[in-house]
Design a protein around this motif. Sequence first.
Motif, PDB file in Angstrom:
ATOM      1  N   ILE A 190     -11.813 -45.612  14.096  1.00  0.00           N
ATOM      2  CA  ILE A 190     -10.712 -44.696  14.427  1.00  0.00           C
ATOM      3  C   ILE A 190     -10.753 -43.458  13.530  1.00  0.00           C
ATOM      4  CG2 ILE A 190      -9.020 -45.735  12.875  1.00  0.00           C
ATOM      5  CD1 ILE A 190      -8.316 -44.430  16.437  1.00  0.00           C
ATOM      6  N   GLY A 191     -11.267 -43.608  12.311  1.00  0.00           N
ATOM      7  CA  GLY A 191     -11.365 -42.450  11.426  1.00  0.00           C
ATOM      8  C   GLY A 191     -12.288 -41.397  11.990  1.00  0.00           C
ATOM      9  N   ALA A 192     -13.415 -41.825  12.547  1.00  0.00           N
ATOM     10  CA  ALA A 192     -14.352 -40.883  13.157  1.00  0.00           C
ATOM     11  C   ALA A 192     -13.738 -40.229  14.383  1.00  0.00           C
ATOM     12  CB  ALA A 192     -15.654 -41.599  13.529  1.00  0.00           C
ATOM     13  N   HIS A 207      -1.937 -40.502  20.040  1.00  0.00           N
ATOM     14  CA  HIS A 207      -2.771 -40.493  21.235  1.00  0.00           C
ATOM     15  C   HIS A 207      -4.103 -41.195  20.981  1.00  0.00           C
ATOM     16  CE1 HIS A 207      -4.920 -38.722  24.758  1.00  0.00           C
ATOM     17  NE2 HIS A 207      -3.716 -38.800  25.293  1.00  0.00           N
ATOM     18  N   ALA A 208      -4.679 -40.996  19.800  1.00  0.00           N
ATOM     19  CA  ALA A 208      -5.946 -41.658  19.472  1.00  0.00           C
ATOM     20  C   ALA A 208      -5.773 -43.168  19.446  1.00  0.00           C
ATOM     21  CB  ALA A 208      -6.467 -41.151  18.128  1.00  0.00           C
ATOM     22  N   VAL A 209      -4.683 -43.641  18.848  1.00  0.00           N
ATOM     23  CA  VAL A 209      -4.423 -45.080  18.799  1.00  0.00           C
ATOM     24  C   VAL A 209      -4.148 -45.622  20.196  1.00  0.00           C
ATOM     25  CG1 VAL A 209      -2.810 -46.835  17.969  1.00  0.00           C
ATOM     26  CG2 VAL A 209      -3.630 -45.053  16.410  1.00  0.00           C
ATOM     27  N   LEU A 210      -3.330 -44.904  20.962  1.00  0.00           N
ATOM     28  CA  LEU A 210      -2.998 -45.355  22.318  1.00  0.00           C
ATOM     29  C   LEU A 210      -4.236 -45.489  23.188  1.00  0.00           C
ATOM     30  CD1 LEU A 210      -0.833 -45.993  24.480  1.00  0.00           C
ATOM     31  CD2 LEU A 210      -0.743 -43.525  24.952  1.00  0.00           C
ATOM     32  N   GLU A 211      -5.140 -44.522  23.112  1.00  0.00           N
ATOM     33  CA  GLU A 211      -6.351 -44.590  23.935  1.00  0.00           C
ATOM     34  C   GLU A 211      -7.175 -45.823  23.592  1.00  0.00           C
ATOM     35  OE1 GLU A 211      -8.619 -40.971  23.833  1.00  0.00           O
ATOM     36  OE2 GLU A 211      -7.512 -40.198  25.557  1.00  0.00           O
ATOM     37  N   ARG A 212      -7.255 -46.176  22.313  1.00  0.00           N
ATOM     38  CA  ARG A 212      -8.004 -47.371  21.926  1.00  0.00           C
ATOM     39  C   ARG A 212      -7.301 -48.628  22.464  1.00  0.00           C
ATOM     40  NH1 ARG A 212     -11.317 -49.167  17.632  1.00  0.00           N
ATOM     41  NH2 ARG A 212     -12.030 -46.991  17.472  1.00  0.00           N
ATOM     42  N   GLU A 247      -9.482 -50.881   9.483  1.00  0.00           N
ATOM     43  CA  GLU A 247      -9.771 -52.315   9.601  1.00  0.00           C
ATOM     44  C   GLU A 247      -9.349 -52.841  10.970  1.00  0.00           C
ATOM     45  OE1 GLU A 247      -7.968 -56.480   7.915  1.00  0.00           O
ATOM     46  OE2 GLU A 247      -7.797 -54.703   6.652  1.00  0.00           O
ATOM     47  N   MET A 248      -8.194 -52.396  11.440  1.00  0.00           N
ATOM     48  CA  MET A 248      -7.700 -52.872  12.736  1.00  0.00           C
ATOM     49  C   MET A 248      -8.426 -52.223  13.906  1.00  0.00           C
ATOM     50  SD  MET A 248      -3.584 -53.342  12.390  1.00  0.00           S
ATOM     51  CE  MET A 248      -3.589 -54.255  13.939  1.00  0.00           C
TER      52      MET A 248
END
Length: 447
Positions: A80-82, A126-131, A75-76
């Motif tokens: 991000i799941g993909a 890392h995935a969250v940080l990149e976003r 949701e946020m």
Amino acid sequence: MASSGNTGTDGYGTAVVIGGGLAGSLAAWALRGTARRIVVVERDRYPEQPAARSGTPQGHHAHLLLEGGRRALEEMLPGIGAELDARQARLVDVPADMNWLSSAGWMPRFSTGLAFVSCTRPVLDHAVLERVRTEPSIEFLEGTAVLGVLDDGAAVTGVRLRARGAAEDEVTELPAELVVDAAGRSSGMPGWLAAAGLATAPEERVDPGVAYSSRLFHRPAGADPDQPAVYLQTKAPDQPRFGVLLPVEGGRWLVTVGGMRGAEPAPGEAGFAAALDALRDPILRDLLVDAEPAGEVRGFRPGPGVRRHYERSAPEGLVAVGDAACTFNPVYGQGISTAVFGARALREAVRAHGIGRAGAREARRKVAAAAADAWLMSSSEDVRFPATEGGPSGAAVRIQHRYLDRVIARAAVDEKVCAAFVAVMGLTEAPTTLFHPKVLWPVLRGA
């Protein structure tokens, strides 16, 4: 300090986030659009590729993004799941994709549609940080330590900083309308507030003395690539050891073994092997017979679970999220999901009230509420172990334990009860779900 009457999303003022881990990155993202400038202060420097950092020693160990947290994160951060799927993160359906030995026996294998994300912690971070780095209003001060807070006698009005390697007297001040503490378990905020003579938060503590060791393994060449996760729960109080195998990226398994106070694994390879041998079932040991290690054994002692009630007592202008607000016994896998819930709660509060004092007060209340169920479950379970220090007690807790034991026993033979239990443990339903008639009646009726 600027006026605290701001509401809405007009990009008002500066917000500082202390700590740039998962909780801090999500907190910064939650503030976008409500703060004109968002500064994340991180004492480490980020690696270019996913890798554990010195500031996140728990990053070597097993982590779960539970179904509730997975939904909130999507949701946020839509999509991000993909992105995690592209990084080879696995979705593990509970209990269809798990060999799960509960305190009452093996759980049935069937699909509930509820899953957790299984990958190493650095991949998720890392995935969250990149976003988050794509947002122009968010800036990162890497290699910078927070030394304390600025205040006006009643409110936190900013932070004092020093860059890594700078001289002792090279201290700068960064004023802000809102300061968010996302510095984790080792946050210095309680000490900084006390030193400044500001209101400090009352705390609850519970310490079962948990410790564990983890190691990555290459999946053996002949092993089933869809080998399910393995979860060997404790059987409190007489069997306080646990073991976990998670399929993670790169064709590897992440294996964690541990125990509560008095059953902690000894350090190193010998201690890891001994902990495997001491588990309730040999399944983990047998799976690893032909598995080649992909890294060294890493040990960790997270320390006590602590809930800081900033919603009860805190200076204006301050919000704490993630482990800085509430940290749990990691064996229940609640920490990451609760951090996501806290960031979402922060977003809701500041969108409604801005980043001024009204927004901070509402955020403290909402963040505390977002952690309440997870804290209730983990602290109540921790006190089952006789060597636990602190935590809830009394007749109500003993009754709760007896009822939950009956729920778990019924869940081992009843898919509907098991599905309800999984939903509560996955943080998609409140614990009161276990008292709904569809659960209560078969539980009281017995197996």
